[in-house]
Design a protein around this motif. Structure first.
Motif, short mmCIF file in Angstrom:
data_model
loop_
_atom_site.label_atom_id
_atom_site.label_comp_id
_atom_site.label_asym_id
_atom_site.label_seq_id
_atom_site.Cartn_x
_atom_site.Cartn_y
_atom_site.Cartn_z
N LYS A 5 -14.19 -5.98 6.45
CA LYS A 5 -13.62 -4.72 5.97
C LYS A 5 -12.31 -5.03 5.26
O LYS A 5 -11.85 -6.15 5.22
CB LYS A 5 -13.38 -3.75 7.12
CG LYS A 5 -14.61 -3.52 8.01
CD LYS A 5 -15.70 -2.76 7.28
CE LYS A 5 -16.87 -2.49 8.19
NZ LYS A 5 -17.98 -1.83 7.51
N PHE A 6 -11.67 -3.98 4.77
CA PHE A 6 -10.39 -4.16 4.08
C PHE A 6 -9.25 -3.65 4.95
O PHE A 6 -9.34 -2.59 5.56
CB PHE A 6 -10.38 -3.39 2.77
CG PHE A 6 -11.34 -3.91 1.76
CD1 PHE A 6 -11.74 -3.12 0.70
CD2 PHE A 6 -11.84 -5.20 1.85
CE1 PHE A 6 -12.62 -3.61 -0.26
CE2 PHE A 6 -12.71 -5.69 0.91
CZ PHE A 6 -13.11 -4.89 -0.15
N LEU A 7 -8.18 -4.41 5.03
CA LEU A 7 -6.99 -4.00 5.75
C LEU A 7 -6.27 -2.91 4.98
O LEU A 7 -6.14 -2.97 3.77
CB LEU A 7 -6.05 -5.20 5.91
CG LEU A 7 -4.77 -4.99 6.71
CD1 LEU A 7 -5.09 -4.60 8.14
CD2 LEU A 7 -3.95 -6.25 6.67
N SER A 8 -5.84 -1.87 5.67
CA SER A 8 -5.17 -0.75 4.99
C SER A 8 -3.89 -1.21 4.31
O SER A 8 -3.19 -2.10 4.78
CB SER A 8 -4.84 0.34 6.00
OG SER A 8 -3.84 -0.08 6.88
N ALA A 9 -3.59 -0.59 3.19
CA ALA A 9 -2.39 -0.97 2.44
C ALA A 9 -1.14 -0.75 3.26
O ALA A 9 -0.18 -1.52 3.19
CB ALA A 9 -2.33 -0.15 1.16
N ALA A 10 -1.15 0.30 4.08
CA ALA A 10 0.03 0.57 4.91
C ALA A 10 0.25 -0.55 5.91
O ALA A 10 1.38 -0.96 6.18
CB ALA A 10 -0.15 1.89 5.65
N ALA A 11 -0.85 -1.06 6.45
CA ALA A 11 -0.72 -2.15 7.42
C ALA A 11 -0.17 -3.40 6.75
O ALA A 11 0.67 -4.10 7.31
CB ALA A 11 -2.07 -2.45 8.06
N VAL A 12 -0.65 -3.67 5.54
CA VAL A 12 -0.16 -4.84 4.82
C VAL A 12 1.32 -4.69 4.52
O VAL A 12 2.11 -5.63 4.66
CB VAL A 12 -0.96 -5.03 3.52
CG1 VAL A 12 -0.32 -6.09 2.65
CG2 VAL A 12 -2.39 -5.43 3.84
N ALA A 13 1.71 -3.51 4.11
CA ALA A 13 3.12 -3.29 3.79
C ALA A 13 3.99 -3.52 5.01
O ALA A 13 5.06 -4.11 4.93
CB ALA A 13 3.32 -1.86 3.27
N LEU A 14 3.52 -3.04 6.15
CA LEU A 14 4.28 -3.24 7.38
C LEU A 14 4.33 -4.71 7.75
O LEU A 14 5.36 -5.25 8.14
CB LEU A 14 3.64 -2.43 8.52
CG LEU A 14 4.31 -2.54 9.89
CD1 LEU A 14 5.78 -2.10 9.80
CD2 LEU A 14 3.57 -1.68 10.91
N GLU A 439 5.74 -11.26 -3.71
CA GLU A 439 7.17 -11.33 -4.03
C GLU A 439 7.86 -10.00 -3.76
O GLU A 439 9.01 -9.96 -3.27
CB GLU A 439 7.36 -11.75 -5.48
CG GLU A 439 6.93 -13.19 -5.75
CD GLU A 439 7.06 -13.60 -7.20
OE1 GLU A 439 7.16 -14.80 -7.48
OE2 GLU A 439 7.06 -12.69 -8.07
N ALA A 440 7.18 -8.90 -4.06
CA ALA A 440 7.76 -7.59 -3.83
C ALA A 440 7.99 -7.33 -2.35
O ALA A 440 8.86 -6.53 -1.98
CB ALA A 440 6.86 -6.51 -4.42
N GLN A 441 7.23 -8.02 -1.51
CA GLN A 441 7.33 -7.83 -0.07
C GLN A 441 8.08 -8.98 0.60
O GLN A 441 7.99 -9.17 1.82
CB GLN A 441 5.92 -7.67 0.52
CG GLN A 441 5.21 -6.44 -0.02
CD GLN A 441 3.73 -6.40 0.29
OE1 GLN A 441 3.23 -7.20 1.08
NE2 GLN A 441 3.00 -5.49 -0.33
N SER A 442 8.82 -9.74 -0.22
CA SER A 442 9.68 -10.84 0.28
C SER A 442 8.90 -11.92 1.01
O SER A 442 9.43 -12.55 1.93
CB SER A 442 10.77 -10.26 1.20
OG SER A 442 11.55 -9.32 0.51
N ILE A 443 7.67 -12.14 0.58
CA ILE A 443 6.87 -13.25 1.13
C ILE A 443 6.96 -14.39 0.13
O ILE A 443 6.55 -14.24 -1.03
CB ILE A 443 5.41 -12.84 1.34
CG1 ILE A 443 5.33 -11.68 2.34
CG2 ILE A 443 4.59 -14.01 1.84
CD1 ILE A 443 3.92 -11.14 2.56
N PRO A 444 7.55 -15.52 0.50
CA PRO A 444 7.78 -16.62 -0.45
C PRO A 444 6.50 -17.13 -1.08
O PRO A 444 5.47 -17.31 -0.41
CB PRO A 444 8.43 -17.70 0.43
CG PRO A 444 9.04 -16.95 1.57
CD PRO A 444 8.10 -15.82 1.84
#
Length: 447
Positions: A5-14, A439-444
């Motif tokens: 399945k796909f992980l919700s965008a909100a979960a990824v953002a968190l 990059e927008a989520q500060s993941i190198p």
């Protein structure tokens, strides 16, 4: 059953609110719980009677857990059966982790593990008794999924698997004087012959990017790599280009159908004999039998076509693992339960019987239900094919923003299937957008 399945965008953002610095090799999972001084780093038994909370969406898991509870009065498991991950459960997990109220154990699909990892939501249970012993029960590819390819790290125990093979209409192939294609070159040649007879060799799954990822994996591709410091994103590596160009050629020549997967149209194409094959996972056996009931007895299963004659490379599409969430006070007991649940004949037999689960463990290949011939497949013992395929699943690392990657690539695939752009264009665009999202989520990201 299909489990990807796909992980919700909100979960990824968190998940992305925690920098990748929490993903260093070895020790416990860090930043947000599971640090080097966590209970899992030494994984000593708690002592005394404990109760573990377990959240899953596997049907009838309570019946399997009841077997454990009867035999282990000092380690009781309380199970909650909920909606699948992308129907709200993943979001609940992330909320619970943030509030430090997560269950001890949860079900997480392989392609969603990195999102939990970057949040520091997973305990490293490598030091727990029995965990290193069960490595031998799983293929290298599956073990890589739960270890992220790192030494002294285990972030989950594989539960079910989706080894891939070739479903094909044996009756139609025999009538046409064709054997099941052993190589992708033969598959393309057969596509031309089948088209001339009014059929299609298959349907290109423009919306199922995770299936395409399996094809890339089989070819030796790797979309993501993690050094422990940053992520390397490469959706256009040599293998990916080869797979994309191969399927683009079939699309351009109109040798494949391009219907939305798992729809009535899609089912009818297989039920009517319009589509002759499907490269899919073990759970696809039920998908075909339920979607194309009039074709009972006419199907068979063969290994995935190979890029090089004589190879045996396979891949996976779907599957879940069981994790110990950060903050659990009983990682030793949780690990003990999970190794039993996912490797013992007792538990695997129950899971197969009451939940129709295809086990990730090689032990499951010996289950009676998986050694019988199936009438729908001409009494072929099809699970023997999948057991062999499971041994040769190629390693593949998922990235921490798979929902976004899937969505972006899927949009491009849809356009390519309609004649606008190419599959390779979709991969290039998906790579650019994935890097931007990281990059927008500060993941190198490695430059």
């Amino acid at each position: 059953m299909k489990t990807t399945k796909f992980l919700s965008a909100a979960a990824v953002a968190l998940a992305a609110t925690v920098a990748l610095a929490g993903c260093s090799s070895g020790g416990g999972s860090s930043s947000g719980g599971g640090s080097s001084d966590s209970a899992a780093s030494s994984c000593k038994p708690s002592g005394g009677k404990v109760t573990l909370d377990f959240t899953t969406w596997v049907p009838n898991m309570d019946k399997v857990v009841a077997v454990w509870n009867k035999e282990h009065p000092d380690i009781q498991v309380k199970v909650s059966i909920v909606a699948n991950g992308n129907s709200g459960t993943y979001q609940n997990f992330f909320n619970q982790l943030k509030a430090k109220q997560a269950p001890d154990i949860g079900q997480v699909e392989y392609d969603s593990l990195p999102a939990f990892r970057v949040q520091g939501g997973l305990e490293n249970i490598a030091a727990c008794k029995g965990v290193s012993d069960v490595k031998k029960d799983f293929s290298a590819g599956l073990w890589n999924q739960v270890t992220f390819g790192e030494d002294n790290s285990v972030y989950a125990i594989p539960q079910d698997s989706g080894p891939m093979a070739l479903y094909y209409r044996k009756d139609l192939f025999e009538k046409a004087g064709l054997d099941a294609p052993k190589t992708w070159a033969e598959y393309a040649e057969d596509a031309v012959k089948i088209k001339a007879m009014g059929g299609n060799i298959t349907n290109f799954a423009k919306g199922d990017v995770n299936q395409f990822a399996g094809l890339v994996s089989q070819a030796g591709g790797q979309w993501f790599k993690n050094s422990g410091q940053d992520w390397n994103v490469n959706l256009t590596d040599t293998a990916s280009k080869k797979v994309a160009d191969y399927w683009q050629d079939l699309i351009d020549k109109k040798l494949v159908n391009t219907l939305p997967s798992f729809t009535d149209q899609w089912n009818n194409a297989y039920d009517s004999g319009q589509d002759w094959t499907w490269v899919s996972a073990v759970w696809g056996a039920n998908t075909i039998s339920s979607g194309a009931p009039s074709t009972s007895g006419k199907w068979a299963v063969a290994p995935m076509p190979q890029w090089k004659s004589g190879d045996n490379a396979s891949a996976a599409w779907g599957g879940s693992s069981n994790v110990v969430f950060s903050g659990s006070k009983h990682p030793a007991e949780a690990a003990q339960f999970l190794t039993w649940l996912n490797t013992s004949t007792e538990a695997l037999s129950q899971l197969n019987e009451v939940a129709n689960l295809y086990p990730a463990s090689s032990t499951g290949a010996e289950l009676p239900a998986l050694t019988k011939g199936l009438e729908f497949y001409g009494n072929q013992k099809i699970y023997e094919q999948f057991a062999d395929a499971a041994k040769d699943i190629q390693p593949f690392t998922w990235g921490p923003t798979m929902t976004q990657t899937y969505a972006d690539v899927s949009d491009g695939f849809g356009s390519a299937a309609s004649g606008n752009g190419t599959l390779l264009d979709a991969l290039k665009s998906g790579q650019t957008k994935t890097i931007a999202a990281l990059e927008a989520q500060s993941i190198p990201v490695k430059k």
